[in-house]
Enzyme design. Sequence first.
Site, PDB file in Angstrom:
ATOM      1  CG  ASN A   1      -0.206   0.030   2.536  1.00  0.00           C
ATOM      2  OD1 ASN A   1       1.029   0.049   2.571  1.00  0.00           O
ATOM      3  ND2 ASN A   1      -0.949   0.027   3.629  1.00  0.00           N
TER       4      ASN A   1
ATOM      5  CG  HIS B   1       3.593   0.202   4.800  1.00  0.00           C
ATOM      6  ND1 HIS B   1       2.704  -0.686   5.368  1.00  0.00           N
ATOM      7  CD2 HIS B   1       4.703  -0.527   4.536  1.00  0.00           C
ATOM      8  CE1 HIS B   1       3.272  -1.878   5.450  1.00  0.00           C
ATOM      9  NE2 HIS B   1       4.475  -1.808   4.945  1.00  0.00           N
TER      10      HIS B   1
ATOM     11  CD  GLU C   1      -0.060   0.666   7.341  1.00  0.00           C
ATOM     12  OE1 GLU C   1       0.343   0.745   6.168  1.00  0.00           O
ATOM     13  OE2 GLU C   1      -0.362  -0.421   7.873  1.00  0.00           O
TER      14      GLU C   1
HETATM   15  C1  F6R Z   1       9.633  -3.598   7.971  1.00  0.00           C
HETATM   16  C2  F6R Z   1       8.890  -2.454   7.459  1.00  0.00           C
HETATM   17  C3  F6R Z   1       7.894  -2.572   6.353  1.00  0.00           C
HETATM   18  C4  F6R Z   1       8.296  -3.543   5.249  1.00  0.00           C
HETATM   19  C5  F6R Z   1       7.206  -3.607   4.178  1.00  0.00           C
HETATM   20  C6  F6R Z   1       7.558  -4.600   3.089  1.00  0.00           C
HETATM   21  O1  F6R Z   1      10.527  -3.204   8.974  1.00  0.00           O
HETATM   22  O2  F6R Z   1       9.079  -1.402   7.963  1.00  0.00           O
HETATM   23  O3  F6R Z   1       7.698  -1.286   5.806  1.00  0.00           O
HETATM   24  O4  F6R Z   1       9.501  -3.112   4.684  1.00  0.00           O
HETATM   25  O5  F6R Z   1       6.002  -3.973   4.763  1.00  0.00           O
HETATM   26  O6  F6R Z   1       7.576  -5.891   3.647  1.00  0.00           O
HETATM   27  P1  F6R Z   1       8.120  -7.135   2.827  1.00  0.00           P
HETATM   28  O7  F6R Z   1       9.572  -6.876   2.591  1.00  0.00           O
HETATM   29  O8  F6R Z   1       7.910  -8.318   3.724  1.00  0.00           O
HETATM   30  O9  F6R Z   1       7.355  -7.202   1.561  1.00  0.00           O
END
Ligand code: F6R
Length: 241
Positions: A136, A138, A143
């Site tokens: 999304n 973030h 968020e």
């Molecule tokens: C993790 C974090 C999140 C992830 C994001 C992507 O510390 O801050 O922003 O980087 O949700 O997650 P993955 O890499 O599992 O797709």
Amino acid sequence: MRIIRTKNYEEMSHAAANLISAQVLLKPNSVLGLATGSSPVGAYKQLIEWYEQGVLDFSQVRTVNLDEYVGLNKEHDQSYAYFMRDNLFDHVNIDPAKTNIPDGMNADGAAECARYDQVIADLGGVDLQLLGLGVNGHIGFNEPDDHFSCGTQQIELTESTRDANKRFFSSIDEVPTHARTMGVRDILQAKRVVMVASGKNKAEAVKAAFFGPITPHMPASILQYHPDFTLVADEDALSLL
Ligand code: F6R
């Protein structure tokens, strides 16, 4: 903004590890801002390999992690404290006393967020911030919202984020509802920012964040303003461009 385009996850991880490695070689006591999740795991593996080969020394490195779930203690196998030990810290010569992660168990959320901002300030800021990208848009757990956040804050996770992260838990009911995360301002203040993005499920977010308008509804889009931002992404993540 620079884009390093790679064939796949392995190449992406290798390129990101190279950037982190260069940072540590140039400044052995660097403050690294670190991320969890699937995206950086390959880069961490590569760093461990280079450490084992004697190429990298983490003894002076200091770290601040982006975020932690509220309500999970450091020993919980889905806490980000556990993740970092499991995927990096336990395998290199980093001093645990020099690693920092928000405390998800401090009952006083506001006090914990203020404490964490002080930790970042006392370290003199972040030299290189590693980021993943939420489906999304973030960054950290900032968020989509009507405004960009400032310092460390406690947030309610969106359903889409809880849904994306349920793969690590036995059911969605076990995914925490809240997290503590460095703010967007904290991330923007890092001297250098490196984001890793891999896979078709990130393609929409990559396109919207870096080739669309800058808006808090797509938090990563603010990185377009960062003076030293590098996106390391594989072909799948760049497939909509
Ligand atoms: C993790 C974090 C999140 C992830 C994001 C992507 O510390 O801050 O922003 O980087 O949700 O997650 P993955 O890499 O599992 O797709």
